[in-house]
Design a protein around this motif. Structure first.
Motif, PDB file in Angstrom:
ATOM      1  N   UNK A 267      39.290   5.859   7.974  1.00 23.16           N
ATOM      2  CA  UNK A 267      38.263   6.706   8.582  1.00 23.16           C
ATOM      3  C   UNK A 267      38.100   6.263  10.030  1.00 23.16           C
ATOM      4  N   UNK A 268      38.208   7.225  10.963  1.00 26.59           N
ATOM      5  CA  UNK A 268      38.129   6.913  12.387  1.00 26.59           C
ATOM      6  C   UNK A 268      37.014   7.740  13.024  1.00 26.59           C
ATOM      7  N   UNK A 284      37.685  11.403  11.699  1.00 21.67           N
ATOM      8  CA  UNK A 284      39.033  11.763  11.250  1.00 21.67           C
ATOM      9  C   UNK A 284      39.333  11.050   9.946  1.00 21.67           C
ATOM     10  N   UNK A 285      39.669  11.832   8.928  1.00 22.74           N
ATOM     11  CA  UNK A 285      40.062  11.305   7.617  1.00 22.74           C
ATOM     12  C   UNK A 285      41.395  11.953   7.263  1.00 22.74           C
ATOM     13  N   UNK A 286      42.467  11.221   7.470  1.00 23.21           N
ATOM     14  CA  UNK A 286      43.777  11.822   7.267  1.00 23.21           C
ATOM     15  C   UNK A 286      44.010  12.930   8.275  1.00 23.21           C
ATOM     16  N   UNK A 287      44.294  14.130   7.791  1.00 22.89           N
ATOM     17  CA  UNK A 287      44.514  15.275   8.667  1.00 22.89           C
ATOM     18  C   UNK A 287      43.231  16.044   8.938  1.00 22.89           C
ATOM     19  N   UNK A 288      42.154  15.643   8.285  1.00 20.46           N
ATOM     20  CA  UNK A 288      40.897  16.394   8.366  1.00 20.46           C
ATOM     21  C   UNK A 288      39.993  15.805   9.438  1.00 20.46           C
ATOM     22  N   UNK A 289      39.327  16.685  10.190  1.00 19.28           N
ATOM     23  CA  UNK A 289      38.354  16.264  11.198  1.00 19.28           C
ATOM     24  C   UNK A 289      37.035  16.982  10.940  1.00 19.28           C
ATOM     25  N   UNK A 290      35.938  16.224  10.995  1.00 13.41           N
ATOM     26  CA  UNK A 290      34.614  16.794  10.808  1.00 13.41           C
ATOM     27  C   UNK A 290      33.637  16.128  11.763  1.00 13.41           C
ATOM     28  N   UNK A 291      32.591  16.864  12.116  1.00 14.46           N
ATOM     29  CA  UNK A 291      31.555  16.305  12.988  1.00 14.46           C
ATOM     30  C   UNK A 291      30.292  16.019  12.189  1.00 14.46           C
ATOM     31  N   UNK A 292      29.671  14.903  12.530  1.00 11.46           N
ATOM     32  CA  UNK A 292      28.405  14.541  11.894  1.00 11.46           C
ATOM     33  C   UNK A 292      27.416  14.137  12.976  1.00 11.46           C
ATOM     34  N   UNK A 293      26.143  14.365  12.703  1.00 12.97           N
ATOM     35  CA  UNK A 293      25.083  13.946  13.616  1.00 12.97           C
ATOM     36  C   UNK A 293      24.496  12.630  13.116  1.00 12.97           C
ATOM     37  N   UNK A 304      27.879   1.966  11.517  1.00 18.83           N
ATOM     38  CA  UNK A 304      27.037   2.027  10.326  1.00 18.83           C
ATOM     39  C   UNK A 304      27.165   3.377   9.628  1.00 18.83           C
ATOM     40  N   UNK A 305      27.125   4.444  10.424  1.00 14.10           N
ATOM     41  CA  UNK A 305      27.251   5.785   9.851  1.00 14.10           C
ATOM     42  C   UNK A 305      28.627   5.995   9.232  1.00 14.10           C
ATOM     43  N   UNK A 306      29.658   5.459   9.879  1.00 13.33           N
ATOM     44  CA  UNK A 306      31.022   5.630   9.373  1.00 13.33           C
ATOM     45  C   UNK A 306      31.209   4.893   8.045  1.00 13.33           C
ATOM     46  N   UNK A 307      30.599   3.724   7.915  1.00 10.48           N
ATOM     47  CA  UNK A 307      30.676   2.999   6.638  1.00 10.48           C
ATOM     48  C   UNK A 307      29.999   3.806   5.535  1.00 10.48           C
ATOM     49  N   UNK A 308      28.804   4.332   5.819  1.00  4.98           N
ATOM     50  CA  UNK A 308      28.090   5.133   4.817  1.00  4.98           C
ATOM     51  C   UNK A 308      28.903   6.366   4.433  1.00  4.98           C
ATOM     52  N   UNK A 309      29.469   7.011   5.437  1.00  9.18           N
ATOM     53  CA  UNK A 309      30.260   8.214   5.200  1.00  9.18           C
ATOM     54  C   UNK A 309      31.501   7.901   4.360  1.00  9.18           C
ATOM     55  N   UNK A 310      32.204   6.822   4.686  1.00  7.61           N
ATOM     56  CA  UNK A 310      33.414   6.468   3.941  1.00  7.61           C
ATOM     57  C   UNK A 310      33.092   6.195   2.475  1.00  7.61           C
ATOM     58  N   UNK A 311      32.010   5.489   2.223  1.00  7.36           N
ATOM     59  CA  UNK A 311      31.635   5.192   0.833  1.00  7.36           C
ATOM     60  C   UNK A 311      31.272   6.477   0.085  1.00  7.36           C
ATOM     61  N   UNK A 312      30.549   7.360   0.759  1.00  9.06           N
ATOM     62  CA  UNK A 312      30.180   8.621   0.125  1.00  9.06           C
ATOM     63  C   UNK A 312      31.407   9.476  -0.171  1.00  9.06           C
ATOM     64  N   UNK A 313      32.330   9.521   0.770  1.00  8.48           N
ATOM     65  CA  UNK A 313      33.547  10.301   0.557  1.00  8.48           C
ATOM     66  C   UNK A 313      34.363   9.755  -0.611  1.00  8.48           C
ATOM     67  N   UNK A 314      34.534   8.445  -0.673  1.00  6.82           N
ATOM     68  CA  UNK A 314      35.303   7.840  -1.756  1.00  6.82           C
ATOM     69  C   UNK A 314      34.592   8.003  -3.104  1.00  6.82           C
ATOM     70  N   UNK A 321      27.406  17.978   2.293  1.00  7.57           N
ATOM     71  CA  UNK A 321      26.256  17.181   1.854  1.00  7.57           C
ATOM     72  C   UNK A 321      26.094  15.952   2.743  1.00  7.57           C
ATOM     73  N   UNK A 322      27.208  15.322   3.099  1.00  6.23           N
ATOM     74  CA  UNK A 322      27.142  14.137   3.959  1.00  6.23           C
ATOM     75  C   UNK A 322      26.516  14.491   5.300  1.00  6.23           C
ATOM     76  N   UNK A 323      26.931  15.596   5.881  1.00  6.32           N
ATOM     77  CA  UNK A 323      26.378  16.015   7.161  1.00  6.32           C
ATOM     78  C   UNK A 323      24.879  16.272   7.073  1.00  6.32           C
ATOM     79  N   UNK A 324      24.463  16.950   6.023  1.00 10.33           N
ATOM     80  CA  UNK A 324      23.050  17.264   5.856  1.00 10.33           C
ATOM     81  C   UNK A 324      22.229  16.005   5.595  1.00 10.33           C
ATOM     82  N   UNK A 325      22.718  15.152   4.698  1.00 11.52           N
ATOM     83  CA  UNK A 325      21.981  13.936   4.352  1.00 11.52           C
ATOM     84  C   UNK A 325      21.875  12.988   5.529  1.00 11.52           C
ATOM     85  N   UNK A 326      22.979  12.767   6.243  1.00 10.46           N
ATOM     86  CA  UNK A 326      22.970  11.838   7.366  1.00 10.46           C
ATOM     87  C   UNK A 326      22.050  12.324   8.479  1.00 10.46           C
ATOM     88  N   UNK A 327      22.113  13.597   8.786  1.00 10.24           N
ATOM     89  CA  UNK A 327      21.284  14.138   9.867  1.00 10.24           C
ATOM     90  C   UNK A 327      19.796  14.013   9.574  1.00 10.24           C
TER      91      UNK A 327
END
Length: 504
Positions: A267-268, A284-293, A304-314, A321-327
């Motif tokens: 996760x980058x 960036x997760x593999x070939x996929x790109x998404x924006x989060x606030x 910190x946000x990237x760690x939370x996001x990676x755990x949620x994705x896995x 849901x990740x975008x909504x929850x994090x924001x």
């Protein structure tokens, strides 16, 4: 399920005496004030007094666990090291609740609370939208068992409290729990045998070095690495110091996920845009790109946000849901900003309390508030993390224009002695400061000076109020004293100033 004394003897690997084997155990406790009939009492604590055991017997304790034989009338389950046995006993008593929960565990020198707050909000949002149910939380500021939230007093509770909370999470319909795991909990085996489905390692730097915590950095770092022992899935921030050692330990887990703010890892993260109270990050997760606030000031919160996001994705959560929850996450007492309507004075309250957290916060504040006069209100705790007095004194003296050295959980130490030790290091680098042990008074004085500076010179002031966040008590002696939270003091300063200037 009814538990008997023999069940506890067996997990402690002790011989079973048939005279007491079938005595039912209805309660396990180390607090003599809580003892009820048929309790198993644990003689625990550096200040344990035999009178506590006498009181427990009078209230109905049927046996006791101890490293020492006190020669009383009830059976003794004698152990070599209480710390080795507390977690297994708690797990047995509360029915191994971790077996029914997916546990997300986080450790690191800085950022644990912010990360678990982000992750908890993401998982809580998922539970609300899917009907899965609530997500439990054990953080340094808040404990939530799926039904009730309460103030925390330890980053990771002692085993009986920890397993009691996990059992409540299970009973209240939680499928998942997010928790901070401190180096002290790992060193002293509060989490022994606890099954972590996900174990994240954020960063490491020297901290908590003292006679009552960790004797040196090797002890501190080694304790942190124990989070990976027995975990299913390891997560590593590639920006951490001592990466090779962390990766070697994490690599023993069945699965490993890496992340970084850069071009490395599974996760980058890449910063896209600054917002008034946060920023936008592209992931960036593999070939996929998404924006989060990310809803918190400070680019360092990207990790910190990237760690939370990676755990949620896995864990299988979709980006929506990740975008909504994090924001929607709110990290109380973390870079909370309070600013006068004319921008003359900006106060930021943060829990930053060690060298690494000060360094990254100061860099970020220099970027955002380049032309401001910079002031810090800070202190250091008594009896532990002694190295912070030098680290923080030198950092503040070099990076800030002025400082107020104040009260911050002195415990049994003389607060003025702590302040003078910090001042010694401020002096070494030519720092400008004053000592004011009235924390609320120091914040108000810093604000008044900032307002006066703006009226005289037209220069804006940034005041960093560090170490306590939104806590409402100071640890003094072996107890606590109430205090007005820094967040409330900062808010009141701004409201009073705006009211006076606007004539309301």
């Amino acid at each position: 399920m009814t538990l008997y004394l023999k069940d506890f003897a067996q997990i402690l690997d002790l011989p079973v005496d048939q005279a007491w084997a079938d005595l039912p155990v209805n309660q396990v406790t180390y607090d003599s004030r809580e003892v009820e009939a048929s309790s198993l009492f644990i003689c625990k604590g550096a200040h344990f007094n035999p009178s506590y055991l006498d009181s427990a017997i009078q209230k109905g304790a049927i046996a006791y666990v101890s490293e020492k034989d006190y020669g009383v009338s009830i059976p003794l389950l004698k152990v070599e090291d209480l710390r080795e046995v507390l977690a297994p006993m708690a797990a047995l008593y509360y029915g191994h609740p971790d077996r029914d929960l997916e546990i997300f565990a986080l450790t690191g020198t800085k950022g644990k609370t912010t990360t678990v707050t982000y992750l908890h909000r993401i998982l809580q949002t998922y539970g609300e939208e899917t009907g899965e149910g609530p997500c439990g939380l054990l953080a340094s500021t808040t404990t939530y068992d799926g039904r009730e939230a309460r103030v925390s007093h330890l980053t990771t509770p002692e085993p009986l409290e920890l397993y009691r909370t996990l059992a409540a999470c299970r009973d209240h319909g939680c499928r998942r729990v997010v928790m901070e795991v401190s180096s002290q909990a790992l060193k002293y085996q509060r989490t022994k045998g606890l099954h972590f489905s996900h174990a994240g390692f954020l960063n490491i730097s020297e901290d908590h070095i003292s006679p009552i915590e960790h004797k040196d950095f090797a002890d501190y770092f080694g304790s942190k690495l124990k989070i990976f022992d027995g975990a299913d899935h390891a997560y590593v921030n590639l920006a951490t110091d001592h990466l090779n050692e962390v990766m070697e330990r994490a690599g023993a887990c069945p699965r490993l996920t890496t992340l970084s703010m850069g071009e490395r890892g599974d996760f980058q993260g890449r910063l896209i845009e600054d917002l008034d109270d946060g920023f936008v990050m592209e992931v960036t997760e593999g070939e996929e790109k998404n924006r989060v606030q990310v809803p918190t000031l400070g680019h360092y919160n990207g990790e910190n946000a990237l760690m939370a996001l990676a755990m949620a994705r896995r864990a299988g959560l979709p980006y929506e849901v990740i975008q909504k929850g994090l924001a929607s996450a709110h990290v109380q007492g973390r870079t909370e900003r309070f600013e006068t309507s004319d921008g003359a004075v900006c106060l930021i309250v943060d829990y930053a309390h060690n060298k690494l957290s000060y360094e990254v916060l100061f860099r970020e504040m220099e970027r955002i508030y380049l032309d401001h006069y910079k002031v810090t209100v800070f202190g250091s705790p008594g009896g532990k993390a002694i190295n912070r007095r030098e680290d923080l004194g030198l950092l503040v003296g070099q990076a800030m224009d002025y400082a107020y050295v104040t009260l911050e959980d002195p415990y049994d130490e003389d607060p003025m002695k702590i302040a003078r030790e910090i001042a010694h290091y401020l002096d070494q680098v030519g720092g400008s400061y004053e000592i004011n042990l009235d924390r609320e008074g120091a914040i108000k004085e810093a604000f008044r000076a900032g307002r006066d500076r703006y009226e005289r010179e037209g220069r804006k002031t940034l005041i960093l109020i560090l170490g306590k966040g939104d806590e409402d008590s100071q640890s003094v002696g072996r107890g606590s004293q109430p205090m007005v939270p820094d967040t409330e003091v900062a808010k009141a300063c701004v409201q009073a100033d705006d009211g006076e200037r606007l004539g309301s």
